[in-house]
Design a protein around this motif. Sequence first.
Motif, PDB file in Angstrom:
ATOM      1  N   PHE A  17       0.897  -1.229   0.011  1.00  0.00           N
ATOM      2  CA  PHE A  17       0.052  -0.099   0.184  1.00  0.00           C
ATOM      3  C   PHE A  17       0.920   1.273   0.063  1.00  0.00           C
ATOM      4  N   LEU A  18       1.915   1.395   0.660  1.00  0.00           N
ATOM      5  CA  LEU A  18       2.877   2.342   0.492  1.00  0.00           C
ATOM      6  C   LEU A  18       3.362   2.522  -0.559  1.00  0.00           C
ATOM      7  N   PHE A  19       4.057   1.459  -1.517  1.00  0.00           N
ATOM      8  CA  PHE A  19       4.411   1.668  -2.586  1.00  0.00           C
ATOM      9  C   PHE A  19       3.261   2.241  -3.752  1.00  0.00           C
ATOM     10  N   MET A  20       2.232   1.611  -3.759  1.00  0.00           N
ATOM     11  CA  MET A  20       1.151   1.998  -4.245  1.00  0.00           C
ATOM     12  C   MET A  20       0.719   3.543  -4.293  1.00  0.00           C
ATOM     13  N   GLY A  21       0.515   4.153  -3.073  1.00  0.00           N
ATOM     14  CA  GLY A  21       0.445   5.434  -2.622  1.00  0.00           C
ATOM     15  C   GLY A  21       1.496   6.287  -3.332  1.00  0.00           C
ATOM     16  N   ALA A  22       2.809   5.853  -3.340  1.00  0.00           N
ATOM     17  CA  ALA A  22       3.973   6.673  -3.740  1.00  0.00           C
ATOM     18  C   ALA A  22       3.778   6.636  -5.228  1.00  0.00           C
ATOM     19  N   LEU A  23       3.461   5.562  -5.881  1.00  0.00           N
ATOM     20  CA  LEU A  23       3.393   5.514  -7.086  1.00  0.00           C
ATOM     21  C   LEU A  23       2.276   6.449  -7.816  1.00  0.00           C
ATOM     22  N   LEU A  24       1.044   6.249  -7.004  1.00  0.00           N
ATOM     23  CA  LEU A  24      -0.167   7.383  -7.545  1.00  0.00           C
ATOM     24  C   LEU A  24       0.314   9.207  -7.372  1.00  0.00           C
ATOM     25  N   LEU A  25       0.963   9.283  -6.213  1.00  0.00           N
ATOM     26  CA  LEU A  25       1.518  10.578  -6.131  1.00  0.00           C
ATOM     27  C   LEU A  25       2.421  11.038  -7.060  1.00  0.00           C
ATOM     28  N   ILE A  26       3.513  10.124  -7.387  1.00  0.00           N
ATOM     29  CA  ILE A  26       4.245  10.583  -8.536  1.00  0.00           C
ATOM     30  C   ILE A  26       3.643  10.714  -9.928  1.00  0.00           C
ATOM     31  N   ILE A  27       2.340   9.880 -10.034  1.00  0.00           N
ATOM     32  CA  ILE A  27       1.736  10.064 -11.260  1.00  0.00           C
ATOM     33  C   ILE A  27       0.950  11.202 -11.509  1.00  0.00           C
ATOM     34  N   PHE A  28       0.581  11.617 -10.391  1.00  0.00           N
ATOM     35  CA  PHE A  28      -0.488  12.746 -10.169  1.00  0.00           C
ATOM     36  C   PHE A  28       0.375  13.976 -10.315  1.00  0.00           C
ATOM     37  N   MET A  29       1.662  14.129  -9.840  1.00  0.00           N
ATOM     38  CA  MET A  29       2.477  15.225  -9.912  1.00  0.00           C
ATOM     39  C   MET A  29       2.898  15.502 -11.446  1.00  0.00           C
ATOM     40  N   PHE A  30       3.174  14.216 -11.940  1.00  0.00           N
ATOM     41  CA  PHE A  30       3.657  14.413 -13.398  1.00  0.00           C
ATOM     42  C   PHE A  30       2.378  14.768 -14.307  1.00  0.00           C
ATOM     43  N   LEU A  31       1.294  14.470 -13.798  1.00  0.00           N
ATOM     44  CA  LEU A  31       0.124  14.817 -14.739  1.00  0.00           C
ATOM     45  C   LEU A  31      -0.115  16.249 -14.594  1.00  0.00           C
ATOM     46  N   MET A  32      -0.137  16.929 -13.384  1.00  0.00           N
ATOM     47  CA  MET A  32      -0.170  18.398 -12.848  1.00  0.00           C
ATOM     48  C   MET A  32       0.732  19.099 -13.702  1.00  0.00           C
ATOM     49  N   TRP A  33       2.236  18.714 -13.788  1.00  0.00           N
ATOM     50  CA  TRP A  33       3.317  19.212 -14.457  1.00  0.00           C
ATOM     51  C   TRP A  33       3.016  19.398 -15.808  1.00  0.00           C
ATOM     52  N   ALA A  34       2.772  18.371 -16.405  1.00  0.00           N
ATOM     53  CA  ALA A  34       2.375  18.352 -17.871  1.00  0.00           C
ATOM     54  C   ALA A  34       1.000  18.916 -18.275  1.00  0.00           C
ATOM     55  N   PHE A  35       0.327  19.112 -17.576  1.00  0.00           N
ATOM     56  CA  PHE A  35      -0.901  19.994 -17.856  1.00  0.00           C
ATOM     57  C   PHE A  35      -0.775  21.383 -17.837  1.00  0.00           C
ATOM     58  N   LYS A  36       0.182  21.814 -16.900  1.00  0.00           N
ATOM     59  CA  LYS A  36       0.523  23.268 -16.531  1.00  0.00           C
ATOM     60  C   LYS A  36       1.447  23.892 -17.763  1.00  0.00           C
ATOM     61  N   ILE A  37       2.415  23.125 -18.184  1.00  0.00           N
ATOM     62  CA  ILE A  37       3.318  23.115 -19.479  1.00  0.00           C
ATOM     63  C   ILE A  37       2.592  23.097 -20.649  1.00  0.00           C
ATOM     64  N   TYR A  38       1.452  22.576 -20.908  1.00  0.00           N
ATOM     65  CA  TYR A  38       0.617  22.323 -22.171  1.00  0.00           C
ATOM     66  C   TYR A  38      -0.297  23.809 -22.001  1.00  0.00           C
ATOM     67  N   LYS A  39      -0.733  24.202 -20.892  1.00  0.00           N
ATOM     68  CA  LYS A  39      -1.415  25.306 -21.035  1.00  0.00           C
ATOM     69  C   LYS A  39      -1.061  26.641 -21.096  1.00  0.00           C
ATOM     70  N   HIS A  40       0.379  26.627 -20.860  1.00  0.00           N
ATOM     71  CA  HIS A  40       1.125  27.823 -21.070  1.00  0.00           C
ATOM     72  C   HIS A  40       1.309  28.036 -22.595  1.00  0.00           C
ATOM     73  N   LYS A  41       1.605  26.875 -23.431  1.00  0.00           N
ATOM     74  CA  LYS A  41       2.087  27.034 -24.655  1.00  0.00           C
ATOM     75  C   LYS A  41       0.877  27.657 -25.661  1.00  0.00           C
ATOM     76  N   ASP A  42      -0.301  27.276 -25.261  1.00  0.00           N
ATOM     77  CA  ASP A  42      -1.535  28.000 -26.125  1.00  0.00           C
ATOM     78  C   ASP A  42      -1.897  29.123 -25.942  1.00  0.00           C
ATOM     79  N   ASP A  43      -1.351  29.885 -24.770  1.00  0.00           N
ATOM     80  CA  ASP A  43      -1.773  31.281 -24.513  1.00  0.00           C
ATOM     81  C   ASP A  43      -1.282  32.305 -25.378  1.00  0.00           C
ATOM     82  N   GLN A  44      -0.304  32.150 -26.070  1.00  0.00           N
ATOM     83  CA  GLN A  44       0.230  33.052 -27.141  1.00  0.00           C
ATOM     84  C   GLN A  44      -0.598  33.173 -28.278  1.00  0.00           C
ATOM     85  N   LYS A  45      -0.913  34.527 -28.557  1.00  0.00           N
ATOM     86  CA  LYS A  45      -1.827  34.734 -29.959  1.00  0.00           C
ATOM     87  C   LYS A  45      -0.997  35.811 -30.691  1.00  0.00           C
TER      88      LYS A  45
END
Length: 135
Positions: A17-45
């Motif tokens: 359970f400890l390993f699974m929780g750490a893995l889910l936390l890493i996946i969640f952090m990666f997804l938040m980082w990836a969507f934040k970068i994607y959002k900033h790229k589309d802002d320029q018009k």
Amino acid sequence: MRNRTSRANQNFMFGSFLFMGALLLIIFMFLMWAFKIYKHKDDQKYSDCYEIVIGNSALNAPLQLYINDSLLFNGTPASPITLSIERFSENSTILAIDVKSDEVTLLPMPPTSGTVTIEKEGSIFTSTFISKTNK
């Protein structure tokens, strides 16, 4: 004996359970980082607008025009054609392809609004640019 195996099973489950929780936390952090970068790229018009003119020397010859990876024109123009497009990226290039010889000519887009005239010399294409501020 039963108590020892029960404790070993509990430790294994706790570790899993400890390993699974750490893995889910890493996946969640990666997804938040990836969507934040994607959002900033589309802002320029961009507000630049281009007119691409297929000149007289390119008439009656099959050609294809691309900007970056977007097809603008495919065919054989019988009369001069004007294509109006808006700038959609910082650096763009016109790819002019002579369909008969499969020669590709790269024509860089200028950084400001204006008219780009495409002419044909043999199997390659040339471009001239007239800025809107110079008119």
